[in-house]
Design a protein around this motif. Structure first.
Motif, PDB file in Angstrom:
ATOM      1  N   ARG A 123       0.861  -1.186   0.000  1.00  0.00           N
ATOM      2  CA  ARG A 123       0.000   0.000   0.000  1.00  0.00           C
ATOM      3  C   ARG A 123       0.895   1.233   0.000  1.00  0.00           C
ATOM      4  NH1 ARG A 123      -3.299  -3.340   3.457  1.00  0.00           N
ATOM      5  NH2 ARG A 123      -5.207  -3.881   2.344  1.00  0.00           N
ATOM      6  N   GLN A 124       1.030   1.798  -1.172  1.00  0.00           N
ATOM      7  CA  GLN A 124       1.819   3.023  -1.382  1.00  0.00           C
ATOM      8  C   GLN A 124       3.271   2.864  -0.907  1.00  0.00           C
ATOM      9  OE1 GLN A 124      -1.594   5.724   0.218  1.00  0.00           O
ATOM     10  NE2 GLN A 124      -0.434   6.960  -1.241  1.00  0.00           N
ATOM     11  N   GLY A 126       5.594   2.621  -3.284  1.00  0.00           N
ATOM     12  CA  GLY A 126       6.372   3.202  -4.375  1.00  0.00           C
ATOM     13  C   GLY A 126       6.908   2.142  -5.320  1.00  0.00           C
ATOM     14  N   TYR A 300       2.972   5.622  -6.700  1.00  0.00           N
ATOM     15  CA  TYR A 300       2.858   5.838  -5.258  1.00  0.00           C
ATOM     16  C   TYR A 300       1.431   6.237  -4.894  1.00  0.00           C
ATOM     17  CZ  TYR A 300       3.243   7.934  -0.656  1.00  0.00           C
ATOM     18  OH  TYR A 300       3.039   8.240   0.655  1.00  0.00           O
ATOM     19  N   ASN A 301       0.781   7.041  -5.741  1.00  0.00           N
ATOM     20  CA  ASN A 301      -0.592   7.482  -5.495  1.00  0.00           C
ATOM     21  C   ASN A 301      -1.506   6.280  -5.295  1.00  0.00           C
ATOM     22  OD1 ASN A 301      -3.421   7.990  -6.820  1.00  0.00           O
ATOM     23  ND2 ASN A 301      -2.715   9.991  -6.112  1.00  0.00           N
ATOM     24  N   GLY A 302      -2.269   6.293  -4.200  1.00  0.00           N
ATOM     25  CA  GLY A 302      -3.072   5.136  -3.831  1.00  0.00           C
ATOM     26  C   GLY A 302      -4.086   4.721  -4.881  1.00  0.00           C
ATOM     27  N   GLU A 305      -2.292   3.341  -7.879  1.00  0.00           N
ATOM     28  CA  GLU A 305      -1.749   2.024  -7.548  1.00  0.00           C
ATOM     29  C   GLU A 305      -2.819   0.951  -7.699  1.00  0.00           C
ATOM     30  OE1 GLU A 305       0.985   0.733  -3.895  1.00  0.00           O
ATOM     31  OE2 GLU A 305      -1.132   0.880  -3.332  1.00  0.00           O
TER      32      GLU A 305
END
Length: 324
Positions: A123-124, A126, A300-302, A305
């Motif tokens: 979760r985030q 990267g 990286y943006n949830g 992703e």
């Protein structure tokens, strides 16, 4: 039976094998006093000391080479990658040494080495911490590759891998460590070359592994409301692939969907499709559907992703499309 977390199942397997065999030891970054990034080696240094639970410098190529050398002398090292993405720094050691030395030495050396650690899309975390390395290592001769998906198979696979005389890579998903399930209190081992039939069905075969097993189960529960019953296979063994279990299912369903978190290009699904098309094409009533991650670095943006990986709704839609 005891209900335990997946990280505890891995810890139990390591502890039991270290207690049984003094040649088994663990090395990696922060595996000792810190207990590992996900606490798989928590407190083992107290029981076994700082030599058998060895904290290493941040130098993956160096400590991987040291582990391979130790395996050649008769020890049984377990290398923990703090994140499996970092093991790309040791790709040369894993491919040119671990995978090949038993062959190039004419069988004079065995390499009883386990390489394990967290990977997959978290979760985030990267792009650089969200690698799925199964496709990277799949083409290397001499390696065995397995992916755990439950506390039960995590423990059984790790114990078998530690006792195997060949290099084994065990992929653990970073989002499954807190998964809790029943694990036998008695000693048990699972084969390193067999898939698991998770649920039986006649409508379509769904092949998956690792975290995607749980997405597929969620999709199957939704499909059952429409009286659609897929047969679900958890690959577990990524090298070698247990193609015969898939083929046995295809003889019933004649339809195949592969669900993976790996990238689409050159992934595990691509290899399965190639083998089925080469040798079992006549079993198919429709083209194989491949549900894989997008071929881009993981954002990286949830929200972005989530858009790169497969979700249960996409699996449901694909099954209905295939059956229509």
């Amino acid at each position: 039976m005891s209900k335990i977390f997946l990280f505890d199942a891995l810890r139990e397997a390591t502890d039991e094998e270290m207690d049984r065999d003094s040649s088994v030891f663990v090395l990696g970054e922060d595996v000792g006093h810190y207990g590992g990034s996900y606490k798989v080696t928590k407190d083992l240094h107290i029981k076994y000391g700082d030599i058998r639970v060895l904290d290493t410098p941040i130098a993956e190529n160096s400590f991987m080479g040291m582990a391979i050398g130790a395996a050649m002398t008769g020890l049984r090292p377990i290398v923990e990658g703090m994140n499996m993405s970092f093991l790309l720094l040791a790709f040369n050691q894993i491919s040119n040494n671990a995978g090949m030395l038993r062959y190039t030495s004419g069988g004079n050396f065995k390499i009883p080495l386990v390489i394990r650690g967290p990977g997959g899309v978290g979760r985030q975390l990267g792009a650089e911490h969200s690698q799925r390395l199964e496709a990277y290592f799949q083409a290397i001769p001499g390696l065995k590759i397995v992916a755990c998906s439950t506390p039960y198979n995590a423990k059984g696979l790790l114990k078998s891998a530690i006792r195997d005389d060949n290099p084994v890579i065990l992929f653990e998903h970073v989002l499954l460590y807190n998964l809790k399930d029943d694990v036998p209190d008695t000693d048990y081992f699972l084969p390193l070359n067999k898939a698991e039939i998770v649920s039986n069905g006649d409508d379509v075969t769904i092949v998956t592994y690792s975290r995607m097993r749980h997405h597929v189960i969620e999709a199957v529960n939704l499909l059952s409301k429409d009286n659609i019953y897929p047969e679900v296979i958890d690959l577990i063994s990524l090298k070698p692939i247990d193609i015969q279990t898939i083929v046995s299912s295809l003889r019933k369903t004649n339809k195949l969907i592969i669900v993976e978190e790996c990238m689409k290009t050159g992934g595990i699904a691509a290899e399965i499709i190639a083998q089925i098309n080469d040798d079992y094409f006549d079993l198919l009533d429709a083209p194989i559907i491949r549900l894989s991650s997008q071929d881009i670095p993981t954002p990286y943006n949830g929200n972005l992703e989530k858009a790169t990986i497969i979700n249960p709704e996409q699996i449901v839609d694909s099954v209905k499309r295939l059956l229509s």
